[in-house]
Design a protein around this motif. Sequence first.
Motif, PDB file in Angstrom:
ATOM      1  N   GLY A   1      -1.602 -15.211  -9.637  1.00  5.65           N
ATOM      2  CA  GLY A   1      -1.951 -15.892  -8.372  1.00  5.65           C
ATOM      3  C   GLY A   1      -1.888 -15.070  -7.145  1.00  5.65           C
ATOM      4  O   GLY A   1      -2.734 -14.991  -6.188  1.00  5.65           O
ATOM      5  N   ARG A   2      -0.680 -14.420  -7.129  1.00  6.06           N
ATOM      6  CA  ARG A   2      -0.265 -13.552  -5.992  1.00  6.06           C
ATOM      7  C   ARG A   2      -1.272 -12.530  -5.966  1.00  6.06           C
ATOM      8  O   ARG A   2      -1.639 -12.040  -4.763  1.00  6.06           O
ATOM      9  CB  ARG A   2       1.023 -13.045  -6.134  1.00  6.06           C
ATOM     10  CG  ARG A   2       1.213 -11.645  -5.701  1.00  6.06           C
ATOM     11  CD  ARG A   2       1.587 -11.546  -4.254  1.00  6.06           C
ATOM     12  NE  ARG A   2       1.882 -10.216  -3.958  1.00  6.06           N
ATOM     13  CZ  ARG A   2       2.128  -9.694  -2.498  1.00  6.06           C
ATOM     14  NH1 ARG A   2       1.982 -10.543  -1.874  1.00  6.06           N
ATOM     15  NH2 ARG A   2       2.618  -8.578  -2.465  1.00  6.06           N
ATOM     16  N   ILE A   3      -1.624 -11.748  -7.078  1.00  4.51           N
ATOM     17  CA  ILE A   3      -2.468 -10.657  -6.920  1.00  4.51           C
ATOM     18  C   ILE A   3      -4.029 -11.116  -6.808  1.00  4.51           C
ATOM     19  O   ILE A   3      -4.720 -10.127  -5.909  1.00  4.51           O
ATOM     20  CB  ILE A   3      -2.387  -9.843  -8.335  1.00  4.51           C
ATOM     21  CG1 ILE A   3      -0.898  -9.327  -8.396  1.00  4.51           C
ATOM     22  CG2 ILE A   3      -3.394  -8.793  -8.471  1.00  4.51           C
ATOM     23  CD1 ILE A   3      -0.525  -8.659  -9.806  1.00  4.51           C
ATOM     24  N   GLU A   4      -4.297 -12.127  -7.464  1.00  4.95           N
ATOM     25  CA  GLU A   4      -5.499 -12.680  -7.057  1.00  4.95           C
ATOM     26  C   GLU A   4      -5.828 -13.009  -5.439  1.00  4.95           C
ATOM     27  O   GLU A   4      -6.905 -12.829  -4.869  1.00  4.95           O
ATOM     28  CB  GLU A   4      -5.909 -14.029  -7.777  1.00  4.95           C
ATOM     29  CG  GLU A   4      -7.241 -14.541  -7.637  1.00  4.95           C
ATOM     30  CD  GLU A   4      -8.555 -13.627  -8.121  1.00  4.95           C
ATOM     31  OE1 GLU A   4      -9.743 -13.948  -7.752  1.00  4.95           O
ATOM     32  OE2 GLU A   4      -8.257 -12.766  -8.632  1.00  4.95           O
ATOM     33  N   ALA A   5      -4.506 -13.554  -4.913  1.00  2.67           N
ATOM     34  CA  ALA A   5      -4.798 -13.634  -3.714  1.00  2.67           C
ATOM     35  C   ALA A   5      -5.147 -12.521  -2.708  1.00  2.67           C
ATOM     36  O   ALA A   5      -5.477 -12.558  -1.531  1.00  2.67           O
ATOM     37  CB  ALA A   5      -3.416 -14.583  -3.092  1.00  2.67           C
ATOM     38  N   LEU A   6      -4.434 -11.320  -3.028  1.00  2.15           N
ATOM     39  CA  LEU A   6      -4.589 -10.016  -2.463  1.00  2.15           C
ATOM     40  C   LEU A   6      -5.985  -9.853  -2.266  1.00  2.15           C
ATOM     41  O   LEU A   6      -6.579  -9.372  -1.427  1.00  2.15           O
ATOM     42  CB  LEU A   6      -3.461  -9.226  -3.150  1.00  2.15           C
ATOM     43  CG  LEU A   6      -2.075  -9.288  -2.709  1.00  2.15           C
ATOM     44  CD1 LEU A   6      -1.404  -8.116  -3.548  1.00  2.15           C
ATOM     45  CD2 LEU A   6      -1.756  -9.169  -1.326  1.00  2.15           C
TER      46      LEU A   6
END
Length: 568
Positions: free
Chosen positions: A500-505
């Motif tokens: 989720g963190r990387i997708e948010a980036l």
Amino acid sequence: MGKPPLRKYFNPLWFVFLTAFVFCVSFLFLDYYLTLTDRRITILLLNTNDAKHSQLSKPSSFSVDFSETNGCPIKTSHYTNQNNVTDRASNIPRCVDNVELVTKVHTNNLDPCSGKYIYVYDLPSRFNEDLLKGCHSLSKWVDMCPYMSNLGLGPKVIEKSNEEVLLNGSWYATNQFSLEVIFHNTMKHYKCLTNDSSLASAIYVPYYAGLDVGQYLWGFNVSTRDASPKELVKWLAQQPEWKRMLGRDHFIVGGRIGSDFRRMTDTEKKHDWGTKLMFLPEASNMSMLLIESVASYDNDFPIPYPTYFHPSKDMEIFQWQQRMRIVKRPYLFSFAGAPRPSSSSSMRNDIIKHCQSSRSCNFLGCFDGNCDDPVHVMKVFQSSVFCLQPPGDSFTRRSTFDSILAGCIPVFFDPRSAYDQYLWHFPENGSSYSVYIPESDVKGKRVMINETLSMVSESEVLAMREEVIKLIPRIIYRDPSSSLETIEDAFDIAVKGILGRIEALRRDITNVNNSVLYPELYHNLLFKIQFNICDPRFENGIHLLGKSMTSFDVNKHHFTLTGYIKCF
């Protein structure tokens, strides 16, 4: 009798043709409408500030990621529906002025690993396997070799008494710094691993950073401590996977606290601790999973310490939870720990005094290896309603997770011991599963711990204990060689969080019309076109002139943006 005239059938035939024509036109307009209802074009600038602890969003979108290799970009294209399931069809690449356009033909083959694929680097052995081979030198104080056995779980615990404190055979003498090895071995059995890095939503770097730095923390200069981290980032920067997002889709696991990887200076002073791994320019783009974050760094994500319990089946967890619901708890509170006589700022001495002065407290002094025995520790916590968790050498403690595992309600004295740390694994409402007593109140003798805890009503205790018991699956790491069927453990939640963190980036949108005016942002620009559309015919309306994006014409819907695109 002669044939009836044609006029007799003319009206019925006309009615049939007219009805069929109306239906055809209606379906045609409906299909056309569905392909146009929700389309969008976005330009993404990589910005980490708002992406911390973001959950994986689920918009329906068609996306094309452009990367530049050998003069013609490479890409990854996915169609994601509202259930976050990707349909990967055969892609049709086309190069136009060094920009590859990729279209996708919609099929009914749904991919359950959409948005979950992880690619694992095959690192040179000096960054992981060789460290395990040299396990005798990993720590100045303890031989780590026994703890590296059983895939990092350590020696199996065999109870010598008939008390059956631990219930079943899934208990191990796990070292608190073994997280990197456990995580790596569990990742080897992750259901959405891929050998094709272009499909990966995240790239895992299996460097045992904590074990590496642990062998050099005492008596070694900064050059020695920083040697492996510098070699690692040099190796990473040469990989094609790194160049796509300059490491922003990479993550690493550190089995120690954040200060061990963030040395502030390069001097040889005594207080200069740890390595500069996460301050190296390349590594600062990566996300790090670690057991404690010591400051508000946007790419640090704390996850639970390893406990002693590593089940291989869901039923083992259910049975343990049920046992913790009914076990008798004769003590109001307990504390397992040792004093800090050389630290004037530590509240440990105050905690021990409070415990020893109360008959309702069960104290386990961590002397002569008492706290290294899982049976002793779990027996103390199981016998208590509340478990005191003051800061120790750092803000967090492995004991917090051992107490939760025992169904014992943790008592915190500093928000940084839990509330500001494990945001993926703990409830947002800290009072639902714990008690908070300000450290200053204890040191200032404004409260008595036993009096404060005895004032908590029975109904509140039962509610908090049930919340604690519900947390057990979220804070344990399963046997790395097994898989759970219906339960998400600490590993699963951490993986979901980092995805989720990387997708948010990737989705962190900045105003390109303003940003592209500044050359210093040029290298941070990642180009992505998104359409909510299944029909590949939209490709014909896209016009890209070299690396200058001037206009888009999709079914007569015009979007005009101007700027220069950096294709990684």
